[in-house]
Enzyme design. Structure first.
Site, PDB file in Angstrom:
ATOM      1  N   PRO A 124      59.504  51.238 -11.956  1.00 54.62           N
ATOM      2  CA  PRO A 124      58.463  50.390 -12.547  1.00 54.62           C
ATOM      3  C   PRO A 124      58.998  49.215 -13.357  1.00 54.62           C
ATOM      4  CG  PRO A 124      58.564  52.527 -13.639  1.00 54.62           C
ATOM      5  CD  PRO A 124      59.408  52.630 -12.413  1.00 54.62           C
ATOM      6  N   ASN A 125      58.277  48.134 -13.255  1.00 53.18           N
ATOM      7  CA  ASN A 125      58.503  46.887 -13.998  1.00 53.18           C
ATOM      8  C   ASN A 125      59.687  46.067 -13.490  1.00 53.18           C
ATOM      9  OD1 ASN A 125      56.316  47.238 -15.957  1.00 53.18           O
ATOM     10  ND2 ASN A 125      57.527  48.970 -16.673  1.00 53.18           N
ATOM     11  N   ARG A 143      60.925  39.412 -17.364  1.00 55.93           N
ATOM     12  CA  ARG A 143      60.757  40.368 -18.448  1.00 55.93           C
ATOM     13  C   ARG A 143      62.055  40.463 -19.248  1.00 55.93           C
ATOM     14  NH1 ARG A 143      61.017  46.909 -18.282  1.00 55.93           N
ATOM     15  NH2 ARG A 143      62.539  46.698 -16.640  1.00 55.93           N
ATOM     16  N   TYR A 203      67.708  42.051 -19.486  1.00 58.53           N
ATOM     17  CA  TYR A 203      67.852  42.307 -18.050  1.00 58.53           C
ATOM     18  C   TYR A 203      68.379  41.121 -17.244  1.00 58.53           C
ATOM     19  CZ  TYR A 203      65.150  46.454 -19.298  1.00 58.53           C
ATOM     20  OH  TYR A 203      64.732  47.617 -19.878  1.00 58.53           O
ATOM     21  N   ASN A 250      67.637  52.702  -9.203  1.00 60.98           N
ATOM     22  CA  ASN A 250      67.368  52.355 -10.602  1.00 60.98           C
ATOM     23  C   ASN A 250      65.938  52.822 -10.865  1.00 60.98           C
ATOM     24  OD1 ASN A 250      66.801  51.370 -13.096  1.00 60.98           O
ATOM     25  ND2 ASN A 250      67.523  49.277 -12.704  1.00 60.98           N
ATOM     26  N   ALA A 307      62.049  53.241 -16.175  1.00 65.02           N
ATOM     27  CA  ALA A 307      61.617  54.176 -17.222  1.00 65.02           C
ATOM     28  C   ALA A 307      61.470  55.614 -16.713  1.00 65.02           C
ATOM     29  CB  ALA A 307      60.310  53.694 -17.847  1.00 65.02           C
ATOM     30  N   HIS A 362      63.989  58.516 -17.564  1.00 63.43           N
ATOM     31  CA  HIS A 362      63.947  59.302 -18.793  1.00 63.43           C
ATOM     32  C   HIS A 362      62.827  60.329 -18.816  1.00 63.43           C
ATOM     33  CE1 HIS A 362      66.450  55.882 -19.680  1.00 63.43           C
ATOM     34  NE2 HIS A 362      65.433  55.058 -19.618  1.00 63.43           N
ATOM     35  N   ASP A 398      63.790  66.248  -8.694  1.00 61.69           N
ATOM     36  CA  ASP A 398      63.581  67.277  -7.658  1.00 61.69           C
ATOM     37  C   ASP A 398      63.690  66.664  -6.256  1.00 61.69           C
ATOM     38  OD1 ASP A 398      63.201  69.233  -9.556  1.00 61.69           O
ATOM     39  OD2 ASP A 398      61.033  69.380  -9.296  1.00 61.69           O
ATOM     40  N   GLU A 417      73.249  56.078  -9.445  1.00 63.90           N
ATOM     41  CA  GLU A 417      72.221  55.631 -10.393  1.00 63.90           C
ATOM     42  C   GLU A 417      72.678  54.318 -11.040  1.00 63.90           C
ATOM     43  OE1 GLU A 417      71.643  58.635 -13.379  1.00 63.90           O
ATOM     44  OE2 GLU A 417      70.414  57.334 -14.661  1.00 63.90           O
ATOM     45  N   HIS A 419      71.681  51.222 -13.870  1.00 61.74           N
ATOM     46  CA  HIS A 419      70.866  50.603 -14.922  1.00 61.74           C
ATOM     47  C   HIS A 419      71.458  49.243 -15.236  1.00 61.74           C
ATOM     48  CE1 HIS A 419      68.679  54.239 -15.415  1.00 61.74           C
ATOM     49  NE2 HIS A 419      69.822  54.892 -15.407  1.00 61.74           N
ATOM     50  N   ILE A 420      70.597  48.255 -15.286  1.00 61.78           N
ATOM     51  CA  ILE A 420      71.047  46.894 -15.561  1.00 61.78           C
ATOM     52  C   ILE A 420      71.588  46.811 -16.989  1.00 61.78           C
ATOM     53  CG2 ILE A 420      70.244  44.500 -15.749  1.00 61.78           C
ATOM     54  CD1 ILE A 420      68.025  45.388 -13.652  1.00 61.78           C
ATOM     55  N   SER A 421      70.853  47.396 -17.912  1.00 63.55           N
ATOM     56  CA  SER A 421      71.271  47.393 -19.319  1.00 63.55           C
ATOM     57  C   SER A 421      72.116  48.631 -19.606  1.00 63.55           C
ATOM     58  CB  SER A 421      70.038  47.373 -20.226  1.00 63.55           C
ATOM     59  OG  SER A 421      69.286  48.568 -20.069  1.00 63.55           O
ATOM     60  N   ARG A 444      71.023  51.536 -26.394  1.00 60.67           N
ATOM     61  CA  ARG A 444      69.626  51.239 -26.702  1.00 60.67           C
ATOM     62  C   ARG A 444      68.956  52.431 -27.415  1.00 60.67           C
ATOM     63  NH1 ARG A 444      66.828  48.657 -21.647  1.00 60.67           N
ATOM     64  NH2 ARG A 444      65.372  48.006 -23.284  1.00 60.67           N
ATOM     65  N   ARG A 465      66.257  56.458 -24.401  1.00 62.61           N
ATOM     66  CA  ARG A 465      66.857  56.000 -23.136  1.00 62.61           C
ATOM     67  C   ARG A 465      68.200  56.676 -22.850  1.00 62.61           C
ATOM     68  NH1 ARG A 465      63.655  51.477 -21.779  1.00 62.61           N
ATOM     69  NH2 ARG A 465      62.868  50.482 -23.652  1.00 62.61           N
TER      70      ARG A 465
END
Ligand code: DQA
Length: 147
Positions: free
Chosen positions: A11-12, A19, A24, A75, A78, A81, A88, A99, A101-103, A108, A112
């Site tokens: 999402p997002n 954003r 990001y 990625n 949210a 978390h 599953d 996996e 993550h950009i950040s 953070r 997170r």
């Protein structure tokens, strides 16, 4: 024809570039997808690049990858978390899972720092900006070459 690598975004991430660019970066998701497609071609791989704001859709793509995908770069945004359901689904997938993550999620907020997906991931990249996708793709090609 080898099976494609699934690159899944949560999402997002459709708002990438718009954003919180200080967190990001400025690249859009479309630019990330283009970069991944050209690197994949260099590596002799193909990709399926998807983004959804909906948990169930991400799970459907992971399940599709059980028969149609060679590996998954994800990625989960949210959902990283929160989502036992995505964990599953990944546990029901036999190929490599990376996996991204950009950040740097560890620098953070405390909420997170916990990742359900990391319990399944063969590797995790965080804090390399959108280059993380390319690094993960290179690693995925190596892992697939070893199988
Ligand atoms: C993110 C980090 C998550 O905590 C956040 O919810 C995101 C993006 C990252 O790429 O840095 O949406 O996965």
């Amino acid at each position: 024809m080898p099976k494609p690598i699934y690159i899944l975004n949560g999402p997002n991430l459709n708002l990438l570039g718009l954003r919180q660019p200080e967190v990001y970066g400025k690249a859009t998701l479309e630019e990330v997808a283009e970069g991944c497609a050209s690197l994949a071609a260099e590596l002799g791989q193909t990709i399926r690049f998807h983004q959804s704001n909906h948990e169930g859709q991400i799970i459907d793509w992971i399940q599709q990858a059980r028969s149609e995908g060679a590996g998954i770069v994800i990625n989960p945004a949210a959902y990283t978390h929160t989502s036992i359901a995505i964990l599953d689904a990944l546990n029901a997938f036999d190929g490599p899972v990376l996996e991204v993550h950009i950040s740097n999620i560890h620098r953070r907020e405390a909420f997170r720092h916990q990742s359900y997906v990391s319990r399944r991931a063969d590797g995790v990249i965080a804090g390399f900006g959108t280059d993380g996708y390319l690094l993960a793709l290179r690693r995925m090609a190596t892992l697939l070459g070893q199988r």
